[in-house]
Design a protein around this motif. Structure first.
Motif, PDB file in Angstrom:
ATOM      1  N   CYS A   1      67.877  75.971  50.573  1.00  0.00           N
ATOM      2  CA  CYS A   1      67.186  74.916  50.192  1.00  0.00           C
ATOM      3  C   CYS A   1      68.757  74.109  49.805  1.00  0.00           C
ATOM      4  CB  CYS A   1      66.922  75.150  48.718  1.00  0.00           C
ATOM      5  SG  CYS A   1      68.232  75.594  48.072  1.00  0.00           S
ATOM      6  N   ILE A   2      68.295  72.305  49.746  1.00  0.00           N
ATOM      7  CA  ILE A   2      70.108  71.812  49.340  1.00  0.00           C
ATOM      8  C   ILE A   2      71.647  72.472  49.196  1.00  0.00           C
ATOM      9  CG2 ILE A   2      69.174  70.780  47.551  1.00  0.00           C
ATOM     10  CD1 ILE A   2      69.942  68.108  49.423  1.00  0.00           C
ATOM     11  N   ALA A   3      70.706  73.080  47.516  1.00  0.00           N
ATOM     12  CA  ALA A   3      71.234  73.853  47.170  1.00  0.00           C
ATOM     13  C   ALA A   3      72.808  74.691  47.749  1.00  0.00           C
ATOM     14  CB  ALA A   3      71.542  74.501  45.638  1.00  0.00           C
ATOM     15  N   THR A   4      72.683  75.567  49.088  1.00  0.00           N
ATOM     16  CA  THR A   4      72.394  76.747  49.562  1.00  0.00           C
ATOM     17  C   THR A   4      73.624  76.081  50.864  1.00  0.00           C
ATOM     18  OG1 THR A   4      70.369  77.306  50.612  1.00  0.00           O
ATOM     19  CG2 THR A   4      70.541  78.503  48.989  1.00  0.00           C
ATOM     20  N   SER A   5      73.588  74.737  51.317  1.00  0.00           N
ATOM     21  CA  SER A   5      74.202  74.642  52.493  1.00  0.00           C
ATOM     22  C   SER A   5      75.324  73.064  51.455  1.00  0.00           C
ATOM     23  CB  SER A   5      73.684  74.012  52.747  1.00  0.00           C
ATOM     24  OG  SER A   5      74.213  73.453  54.332  1.00  0.00           O
ATOM     25  N   ARG A   6      76.244  72.992  52.105  1.00  0.00           N
ATOM     26  CA  ARG A   6      78.363  72.487  51.106  1.00  0.00           C
ATOM     27  C   ARG A   6      77.273  70.700  52.315  1.00  0.00           C
ATOM     28  NH1 ARG A   6      83.519  73.792  52.067  1.00  0.00           N
ATOM     29  NH2 ARG A   6      83.313  71.487  50.538  1.00  0.00           N
TER      30      ARG A   6
END
Length: 466
Positions: free
Chosen positions: A341-346
């Motif tokens: 999800c967006i939380a696991t990629s900078r």
């Protein structure tokens, strides 16, 4: 006697093997499985199916072993499949070519749904802060390392700030055209402010390619659950707008997703809603039905949320009803996930109305974490620099170490773990696919023209985990 090739291969831990045989129009008999590592449906003859079920591959011909290995059904005995899957997820999360930005043009919502854990506040529009946000996205678009930028309009209710969306979208599309960078947008909306004209503008002018809106039941149920602050109902108006644009082809490239949030307050009305959506002209490939159990969003929903297994069983029946009505939904994933999800990629971030940057979409509007989980301020970042690390960028370390059930789950490649935040909060975020994959497999096989021969005993979920 087992051949050397057979001895070196084993059934993939990421194979969901169906138990029931099917026949096509010509009388050919086959069994099916779904390889989550490649998100592909695979057909087997009786001999191969029996070999995969028992684990004894000695009776398979070399050509069949090679075929199954090429499809990911069989893998090298020495391969660490979990490491291969999390390695691919790590690589996808580390890619900088595609940037994903969720922008909150407003934090206010004109609804007050009782199961929502967000806190919505009215705030005056701050042109200076929005300009900083726009300049950050423009810098991403101009970055030579960026090939695509995807913006999600989020809230609150984003259409309460349509003017802001127009102004920022004009800047983003202009920058994308100047730099030759692919640009697209999506939106999560409650649907209450939709008009045909607004949808046309968003799609045709501002490159909105995907929109998700929520309808929680037939008219009376929806209007009771999705409570407007002015007490007006929104069901009729929303579905009429959707029916108009679909019927007349007004936004042909827009993917419309109808999300149904389900708990014990509306579970007995889902079938009625599906009937209504079909009757109102939404049985169309442009409209995707997405059934979703209510889960915690920083709030306690234990009194209304449904248990995963019970929900999955009912969902399978709802999906069969939807199929019979001609409503479109995804039975089995068509691709693996590149990042959870967006939380696991900078390369992904959420920017709120105050210019604060978060790594997780469940942080900006939830009391407490709204203040403690800010990873940066827009004003503090230079150009297109990636956001600082957030709370869940180490998610794959947790999976690799066995600290999450995902390490043992056969749907990890198409799920990625669903929601790291919910796992760490002590909730089970597994998608229903984890529990009703065989019913979904049956729907997909039937779609391809195969007819069940008879009911067979249910197979084990995915065989022994290595």
């Amino acid at each position: 006697m087992s051949t050397p090739v057979a001895a070196a291969l084993v059934r993939s831990r990421y194979l969901l093997l169906g138990a029931s045989p099917y026949r096509d129009a010509g009388g050919v008999e086959a069994w099916f499985g779904f390889v989550t590592r490649t998100a592909s449906l695979v057909r087997f003859g009786r001999t191969a199916h029996d070999a995969l079920r028992t684990g004894d591959l000695s009776g398979l011909e070399p050509a069949e072993l090679e075929r199954l290995a090429g499809l990911g059904v069989l893998v090298d005995r020495e391969e660490n499949e979990l490491a291969a899957v999390t390695g691919r997820l790590r690589a996808g999360s580390a890619r900088r070519q595609t940037r994903a930005v969720t922008i909150m043009p407003t934090s206010y919502c004109n609804m007050a749904c009782d199961y929502c854990g967000q806190e919505h506040r009215k705030a005056a529009h701050d042109a200076r802060r929005m300009d900083r946000t726009a300049r950050r996205v423009e810098a991403m678009i101009a970055d030579p390392e960026t090939s695509a930028v995807k913006v999600t309009w989020f809230g609150g209710e984003p259409l309460l700030a349509l003017r802001v969306i127009r102004e920022m979208s004009a800047r983003f599309t202009s920058a994308a055209d100047r730099h030759g960078t692919a640009y697209s947008a999506r939106m999560a909306t409650n649907g209450s402010l939709l008009t045909v004209r607004t949808l046309e503008e968003l799609h045709l002018d501002w490159r909105l390619t995907s929109m998700e809106l929520t309808i929680d039941g037939p008219e009376a149920v929806h209007n009771r659950r999705r409570i407007m602050r002015n007490s007006r109902g929104t069901f009729r108006r929303t579905v009429e707008v959707l029916g108009e644009v679909v019927r007349r082809g007004r936004v042909p490239g827009l993917d419309i997703r109808i999300r149904v949030n389900i708990d014990n307050g509306n579970e007995d009305h889902v079938t009625d809603l599906l009937d209504d959506l079909a009757c109102l002209g939404l049985a169309d490939r442009q409209v995707r039905i997405q059934l979703s159990p209510v889960h915690s969003w920083g709030n306690d929903v234990s009194a209304v949320e449904l248990q995963a297994n019970a929900y999955a069983g009912r969902e399978a029946r709802w999906l069969r009803t939807a199929e019979a009505l001609g409503l479109y939904f995804v039975a089995l994933p068509g691709s693996t996930v590149s990042t959870t999800c967006i939380a696991t990629s900078r390369s992904g971030e959420i920017i709120d109305t105050a210019g604060r940057i978060y790594s997780c979409s469940e942080h900006p509007l939830v009391p407490g974490v709204r203040d403690t989980q800010v990873v940066a301020e827009v004003a503090d970042l230079t150009g297109a620099a990636p956001r600082p690390a957030g709370a869940f960028d180490d998610w794959y370390d947790q999976v690799d170490s066995g600290g999450a059930q995902c390490a043992r789950c056969p749907i990890l490649p198409v799920c990625g773990g669903s929601c790291p935040k919910l796992w760490r909060d002590g909730h089970l975020p597994c998608p229903s696919l984890r529990f009703n994959w065989e019913e979904r497999l049956d729907i997909e096989v039937r779609r391809r023209g195969w007819i069940p021969v008879a009911t067979a005993p249910r197979d084990l979920l995915a065989g022994a985990v290595r």
